[in-house]
Design a protein around this motif. Structure first.
Motif, PDB file in Angstrom:
ATOM      1  N   TYR A  81       0.831  -1.204   0.000  1.00  0.00           N
ATOM      2  CA  TYR A  81       0.000   0.000   0.000  1.00  0.00           C
ATOM      3  C   TYR A  81       0.866   1.254   0.000  1.00  0.00           C
ATOM      4  CZ  TYR A  81      -3.766  -3.217   0.987  1.00  0.00           C
ATOM      5  OH  TYR A  81      -4.666  -4.244   0.899  1.00  0.00           O
ATOM      6  N   TRP A  82       1.988   1.195   0.686  1.00  0.00           N
ATOM      7  CA  TRP A  82       2.915   2.327   0.678  1.00  0.00           C
ATOM      8  C   TRP A  82       3.496   2.527  -0.721  1.00  0.00           C
ATOM      9  CZ3 TRP A  82       8.458   2.197   0.329  1.00  0.00           C
ATOM     10  CH2 TRP A  82       9.061   3.448   0.536  1.00  0.00           C
ATOM     11  N   LEU A  83       3.814   1.421  -1.394  1.00  0.00           N
ATOM     12  CA  LEU A  83       4.406   1.510  -2.738  1.00  0.00           C
ATOM     13  C   LEU A  83       3.406   1.992  -3.788  1.00  0.00           C
ATOM     14  CD1 LEU A  83       6.516  -1.792  -2.781  1.00  0.00           C
ATOM     15  CD2 LEU A  83       7.367   0.552  -2.518  1.00  0.00           C
ATOM     16  N   THR A  84       2.124   1.710  -3.585  1.00  0.00           N
ATOM     17  CA  THR A  84       1.103   2.089  -4.580  1.00  0.00           C
ATOM     18  C   THR A  84       0.315   3.320  -4.174  1.00  0.00           C
ATOM     19  OG1 THR A  84      -0.591   0.671  -3.578  1.00  0.00           O
ATOM     20  CG2 THR A  84       0.833  -0.326  -5.259  1.00  0.00           C
ATOM     21  N   GLY A  85       0.689   3.959  -3.071  1.00  0.00           N
ATOM     22  CA  GLY A  85      -0.061   5.125  -2.619  1.00  0.00           C
ATOM     23  C   GLY A  85      -1.435   4.767  -2.095  1.00  0.00           C
ATOM     24  N   GLY A  86      -1.605   3.529  -1.615  1.00  0.00           N
ATOM     25  CA  GLY A  86      -2.870   3.112  -1.027  1.00  0.00           C
ATOM     26  C   GLY A  86      -3.863   2.535  -2.012  1.00  0.00           C
ATOM     27  N   ASP A  87      -3.449   2.220  -3.225  1.00  0.00           N
ATOM     28  CA  ASP A  87      -4.365   1.658  -4.219  1.00  0.00           C
ATOM     29  C   ASP A  87      -4.919   0.319  -3.717  1.00  0.00           C
ATOM     30  OD1 ASP A  87      -5.027  -0.112  -6.679  1.00  0.00           O
ATOM     31  OD2 ASP A  87      -4.902   1.910  -7.509  1.00  0.00           O
ATOM     32  N   LYS A  88      -6.240   0.222  -3.638  1.00  0.00           N
ATOM     33  CA  LYS A  88      -6.874  -0.943  -3.025  1.00  0.00           C
ATOM     34  C   LYS A  88      -6.806  -2.196  -3.891  1.00  0.00           C
ATOM     35  CE  LYS A  88     -10.157   1.602  -0.144  1.00  0.00           C
ATOM     36  NZ  LYS A  88     -11.589   1.816   0.216  1.00  0.00           N
ATOM     37  N   VAL A  89      -6.734  -2.024  -5.196  1.00  0.00           N
ATOM     38  CA  VAL A  89      -6.708  -3.183  -6.094  1.00  0.00           C
ATOM     39  C   VAL A  89      -5.282  -3.618  -6.392  1.00  0.00           C
ATOM     40  CG1 VAL A  89      -7.358  -4.063  -8.368  1.00  0.00           C
ATOM     41  CG2 VAL A  89      -8.931  -2.574  -7.109  1.00  0.00           C
ATOM     42  N   GLN A  90      -4.457  -2.708  -6.861  1.00  0.00           N
ATOM     43  CA  GLN A  90      -3.095  -3.074  -7.236  1.00  0.00           C
ATOM     44  C   GLN A  90      -2.292  -3.588  -6.047  1.00  0.00           C
ATOM     45  OE1 GLN A  90      -1.811  -3.337 -10.337  1.00  0.00           O
ATOM     46  NE2 GLN A  90      -3.940  -2.929 -10.914  1.00  0.00           N
ATOM     47  N   SER A  91      -2.574  -3.086  -4.862  1.00  0.00           N
ATOM     48  CA  SER A  91      -1.842  -3.540  -3.674  1.00  0.00           C
ATOM     49  C   SER A  91      -2.094  -5.009  -3.377  1.00  0.00           C
ATOM     50  CB  SER A  91      -2.229  -2.689  -2.462  1.00  0.00           C
ATOM     51  OG  SER A  91      -1.836  -1.348  -2.636  1.00  0.00           O
ATOM     52  N   LEU A  92      -3.240  -5.530  -3.802  1.00  0.00           N
ATOM     53  CA  LEU A  92      -3.533  -6.938  -3.559  1.00  0.00           C
ATOM     54  C   LEU A  92      -2.545  -7.858  -4.265  1.00  0.00           C
ATOM     55  CD1 LEU A  92      -7.446  -6.978  -3.719  1.00  0.00           C
ATOM     56  CD2 LEU A  92      -5.961  -6.863  -1.707  1.00  0.00           C
ATOM     57  N   VAL A  93      -1.958  -7.389  -5.366  1.00  0.00           N
ATOM     58  CA  VAL A  93      -0.906  -8.169  -6.020  1.00  0.00           C
ATOM     59  C   VAL A  93       0.252  -8.384  -5.047  1.00  0.00           C
ATOM     60  CG1 VAL A  93       0.789  -8.185  -7.886  1.00  0.00           C
ATOM     61  CG2 VAL A  93      -1.543  -7.362  -8.313  1.00  0.00           C
ATOM     62  N   GLY A  94       0.654  -7.317  -4.375  1.00  0.00           N
ATOM     63  CA  GLY A  94       1.729  -7.421  -3.393  1.00  0.00           C
ATOM     64  C   GLY A  94       1.370  -8.316  -2.222  1.00  0.00           C
ATOM     65  N   ILE A  95       0.113  -8.257  -1.793  1.00  0.00           N
ATOM     66  CA  ILE A  95      -0.329  -9.108  -0.683  1.00  0.00           C
ATOM     67  C   ILE A  95      -0.201 -10.572  -1.073  1.00  0.00           C
ATOM     68  CG2 ILE A  95      -2.233  -9.684   0.842  1.00  0.00           C
ATOM     69  CD1 ILE A  95      -1.030  -6.857   1.227  1.00  0.00           C
ATOM     70  N   HIS A  96      -0.663 -10.931  -2.265  1.00  0.00           N
ATOM     71  CA  HIS A  96      -0.536 -12.312  -2.729  1.00  0.00           C
ATOM     72  C   HIS A  96       0.929 -12.730  -2.826  1.00  0.00           C
ATOM     73  CE1 HIS A  96      -4.701 -13.297  -3.551  1.00  0.00           C
ATOM     74  NE2 HIS A  96      -4.882 -12.151  -4.176  1.00  0.00           N
ATOM     75  N   LEU A  97       1.777 -11.835  -3.295  1.00  0.00           N
ATOM     76  CA  LEU A  97       3.194 -12.168  -3.435  1.00  0.00           C
ATOM     77  C   LEU A  97       3.850 -12.387  -2.071  1.00  0.00           C
ATOM     78  CD1 LEU A  97       4.284  -9.728  -6.297  1.00  0.00           C
ATOM     79  CD2 LEU A  97       4.050 -12.215  -6.429  1.00  0.00           C
ATOM     80  N   ILE A  98       3.497 -11.582  -1.087  1.00  0.00           N
ATOM     81  CA  ILE A  98       4.048 -11.752   0.262  1.00  0.00           C
ATOM     82  C   ILE A  98       3.608 -13.094   0.834  1.00  0.00           C
ATOM     83  CG2 ILE A  98       3.929 -10.916   2.643  1.00  0.00           C
ATOM     84  CD1 ILE A  98       3.783  -8.064   1.477  1.00  0.00           C
ATOM     85  N   ALA A  99       2.323 -13.411   0.700  1.00  0.00           N
ATOM     86  CA  ALA A  99       1.816 -14.672   1.228  1.00  0.00           C
ATOM     87  C   ALA A  99       2.455 -15.864   0.523  1.00  0.00           C
ATOM     88  CB  ALA A  99       0.295 -14.721   1.086  1.00  0.00           C
ATOM     89  N   ALA A 100       2.572 -15.785  -0.800  1.00  0.00           N
ATOM     90  CA  ALA A 100       3.187 -16.878  -1.555  1.00  0.00           C
ATOM     91  C   ALA A 100       4.659 -17.037  -1.179  1.00  0.00           C
ATOM     92  CB  ALA A 100       3.036 -16.631  -3.051  1.00  0.00           C
ATOM     93  N   SER A 101       5.348 -15.934  -0.966  1.00  0.00           N
ATOM     94  CA  SER A 101       6.756 -15.994  -0.580  1.00  0.00           C
ATOM     95  C   SER A 101       6.930 -16.663   0.777  1.00  0.00           C
ATOM     96  CB  SER A 101       7.353 -14.586  -0.546  1.00  0.00           C
ATOM     97  OG  SER A 101       7.302 -13.979  -1.824  1.00  0.00           O
ATOM     98  N   ALA A 102       6.050 -16.329   1.729  1.00  0.00           N
ATOM     99  CA  ALA A 102       6.108 -16.967   3.044  1.00  0.00           C
ATOM    100  C   ALA A 102       5.857 -18.466   2.929  1.00  0.00           C
ATOM    101  CB  ALA A 102       5.093 -16.326   3.987  1.00  0.00           C
ATOM    102  N   ALA A 103       4.934 -18.856   2.037  1.00  0.00           N
ATOM    103  CA  ALA A 103       4.634 -20.276   1.848  1.00  0.00           C
ATOM    104  C   ALA A 103       5.816 -21.003   1.214  1.00  0.00           C
ATOM    105  CB  ALA A 103       3.388 -20.436   0.989  1.00  0.00           C
ATOM    106  N   VAL A 104       6.472 -20.373   0.246  1.00  0.00           N
ATOM    107  CA  VAL A 104       7.658 -20.977  -0.360  1.00  0.00           C
ATOM    108  C   VAL A 104       8.762 -21.131   0.685  1.00  0.00           C
ATOM    109  CG1 VAL A 104       9.511 -20.624  -2.032  1.00  0.00           C
ATOM    110  CG2 VAL A 104       7.137 -20.211  -2.695  1.00  0.00           C
ATOM    111  N   GLY A 105       8.950 -20.101   1.499  1.00  0.00           N
ATOM    112  CA  GLY A 105       9.894 -20.225   2.600  1.00  0.00           C
ATOM    113  C   GLY A 105       9.505 -21.347   3.537  1.00  0.00           C
ATOM    114  N   GLY A 106       8.199 -21.505   3.743  1.00  0.00           N
ATOM    115  CA  GLY A 106       7.708 -22.589   4.583  1.00  0.00           C
ATOM    116  C   GLY A 106       8.083 -23.955   4.057  1.00  0.00           C
ATOM    117  N   VAL A 107       8.086 -24.117   2.737  1.00  0.00           N
ATOM    118  CA  VAL A 107       8.487 -25.396   2.142  1.00  0.00           C
ATOM    119  C   VAL A 107       9.885 -25.787   2.605  1.00  0.00           C
ATOM    120  CG1 VAL A 107       9.148 -26.521  -0.023  1.00  0.00           C
ATOM    121  CG2 VAL A 107       7.012 -25.244   0.115  1.00  0.00           C
ATOM    122  N   PHE A 108      10.801 -24.854   2.577  1.00  0.00           N
ATOM    123  CA  PHE A 108      12.186 -25.171   2.888  1.00  0.00           C
ATOM    124  C   PHE A 108      12.409 -25.405   4.382  1.00  0.00           C
ATOM    125  CE2 PHE A 108      12.483 -23.143  -1.272  1.00  0.00           C
ATOM    126  CZ  PHE A 108      13.294 -24.044  -1.930  1.00  0.00           C
TER     127      PHE A 108
END
Length: 518
Positions: A81-108
């Protein structure tokens, strides 16, 4: 099945699990906002967005301060949200990426923990990868790691702390203070990831102290000198959150915890504990909701979970080594979570998520017992049979991931409310609801009424037993939620203040409007 074929299968499964997680980003709307995002996830995202745009930890267009979130995930989610100036839709891309990254880290980290635990039984490297794969593609666990909440991040950090604990124990009396402080730092971060991580931290330090005293025999003074600095560091990391909670909200427990416990009766979730543990032990076998109150299912799941864990713990203890102490700490964490959420908490629909941090241990235990069982039944062929059974389990898990795409599958559950408000209510008009995660994210001027992120509503619930007077005296013009809210007009002359303007049970929607409002 050769080692090469099986590893190719595992890699393909991991890639498929990652693609599934990233699917909403590629598909765009409405999948981006609805496929994984949960009601409570949107509560956290609302707070994260407000932080990013300068409104602090708050909801309701920045007018209501809150601590009804888990801090680490909320701060991480604020970044898009900080990177997109609070854009409610585009920020969701970042949210999914953060969650997916944590899950990939979880695999290892899950693979690394499984390798350490299973090594005394069988050091074939394929088994830890199968544990990690089952964790990564299990349908319930996959949803939990992508729900816009802290769940996936919590599992990653908790298992990472357990791995560091294993390393500290292995070094014994030669362990450096640097390693001890690293464990203390991970313990503090685990608490910030989810506050019930305090159970795990307590278990780790208790087992560590007993090991230092009795196995290593270094004495009380050296034990205190070893444990106190990392313990203090973990408290220092947790302190800002605890102080904020106490000073600004009157309790170190976030208001979301008090809200979810409000109205709970002792032991109301106890029957769910064995079922949810079973589902996490065997991710490919989710129990239908319609069967969760069946005594046969409850006792059957309890027998399986207790039998597997009893056999596993006995075998691990006999095998020896310091890894068994790590397992004991993990089990103590599981017992504490099961007792707390089974006996003293409400919100039964969240029990699966609360216990999902135990899934890595439960899957490891199931695989260990599978090794012993198949060896007893099939003799020298046990490896081949167990590999095929594991592949079948993965295939079933992946097949279940297709359920959201079937005709008639349940959707996110709250966008019918959002759609009605967007079509009929101006953005500057105040709306109230019990369930305000999704609605409050898309309509800023939304007031939460279950107290999960609203201290005033929680105080009304605790003192008056309901929030009808609070709503009547508030600036709320519309009440919009699931269709049961229409019954509010039948209570305490509430119909003199609000009237039902739409009631559509077929889409689970009802809207009330304040009488006399334009």
């Amino acid at each position: 099945m050769s080692d090469r074929s099986l590893m190719s299968f595992i890699y393909a499964g991991l890639i498929l699990g990652l693609v599934y997680r990233l699917f909403p980003i590629v598909a765009g709307q409405p999948y981006l906002s609805q496929f994984f995002m949960t009601e409570d996830g949107y509560l956290m995202l609302t707070v994260a967005r407000n932080m990013a745009i300068g409104l602090g930890m708050s909801v309701s267009d920045g007018t209501i301060p809150t601590n009804g979130v888990q801090p680490l995930a909320t701060f991480l989610f604020a970044v898009p949200y900080w990177l997109t100036g609070g854009d409610k839709v585009q920020s969701l891309v970042g949210i999914h990426l953060i969650a997916a990254s944590a899950a990939v880290g979880g695999v290892f980290v899950v693979r690394a923990l499984a390798a350490r635990v299973l090594a005394p039984r069988d050091d074939d490297p394929v088994w830890p990868w199968l544990v990690a794969l089952l964790w990564f593609v299990g349908p319930l666990l996959l949803d939990h790691t992508m729900n816009a909440l802290e769940t996936g991040i919590y599992t990653f950090v908790a298992v990472l702390a357990l791995l560091k604990f294993a390393q500290v124990l292995e070094k014994g009396a030669t362990v450096s203070m640097r390693d001890c402080l690293a464990l203390g730092a991970l313990s503090g971060i685990t608490f910030l990831a989810r506050n019930d991580g305090a159970f795990l931290v307590t278990a780790i330090f208790a087992v560590w102290a007993l090991d230092s005293l009795f196995r290593q025999g270094i004495g009380i003074a050296r034990t205190v000198g070893r444990l106190v600095p990392p313990g203090v560091l973990s408290l220092l990391i947790a302190a800002p959150w605890l102080i904020n909670n106490k000073v600004n909200f009157g309790s170190i427990v976030p208001i979301s915890g008090w809200s979810q416990a409000f109205g709970a009766t002792f032991g109301q979730n106890l029957h769910l504990i064995p079922i949810k543990l079973f589902e996490h032990m065997f991710p490919m076998l989710p129990v239908p909701t319609s069967m969760e109150n069946s005594p046969f299912v409850i006792w059957g799941c309890a027998a399986v979970v207790l039998g597997v864990m009893g056999w596993f713990l006995r075998a691990v203890w006999i095998k020896g080594g310091t890894i068994r102490l790590v397992v004991i700490a993990y089990v103590l964490h599981g017992i504490a979570l099961s007792a707390y959420y089974g006996l003293n908490f409400g919100a039964p629909h969240f029990v699966s998520r609360y216990l999902s941090v135990l899934a890595p241990l439960l899957i490891i235990a199931a695989l260990w017992c599978g090794m012993d069982l198949f060896r007893a039944v099939t003799g020298e062929r046990w490896r081949t049979v167990l590999r095929l059974a594991s592949v079948a389990a993965v295939v079933l898990s992946v097949a279940l991931l297709g359920r959201p795409f079937l005709p008639g599958a349940n959707g996110q559950g709250h966008f019918q409310v959002v759609d009605w408000i967007e079509a009929n209510v101006p953005s500057d008009v105040w709306v109230g609801a019990v369930q305000t995660g999704t609605l409050g994210y898309w309509h800023d001027r939304t007031i939460n009424l279950d107290g999960k992120v609203n201290p005033e509503a929680l105080a009304a619930l605790q003192t008056e037993g309901d929030i009808l007077n609070y709503v009547s005296k508030s600036q709320i013009i519309y009440l919009a939620d699931w269709h049961g809210i229409a019954r509010w007009v039948e209570k305490n002359d509430f119909d003199q203040v609000f009237e039902v303007v739409t009631h559509q049970p077929e889409i689970n929607l009802a809207v009330l409007k304040r009488r006399g409002a334009p």
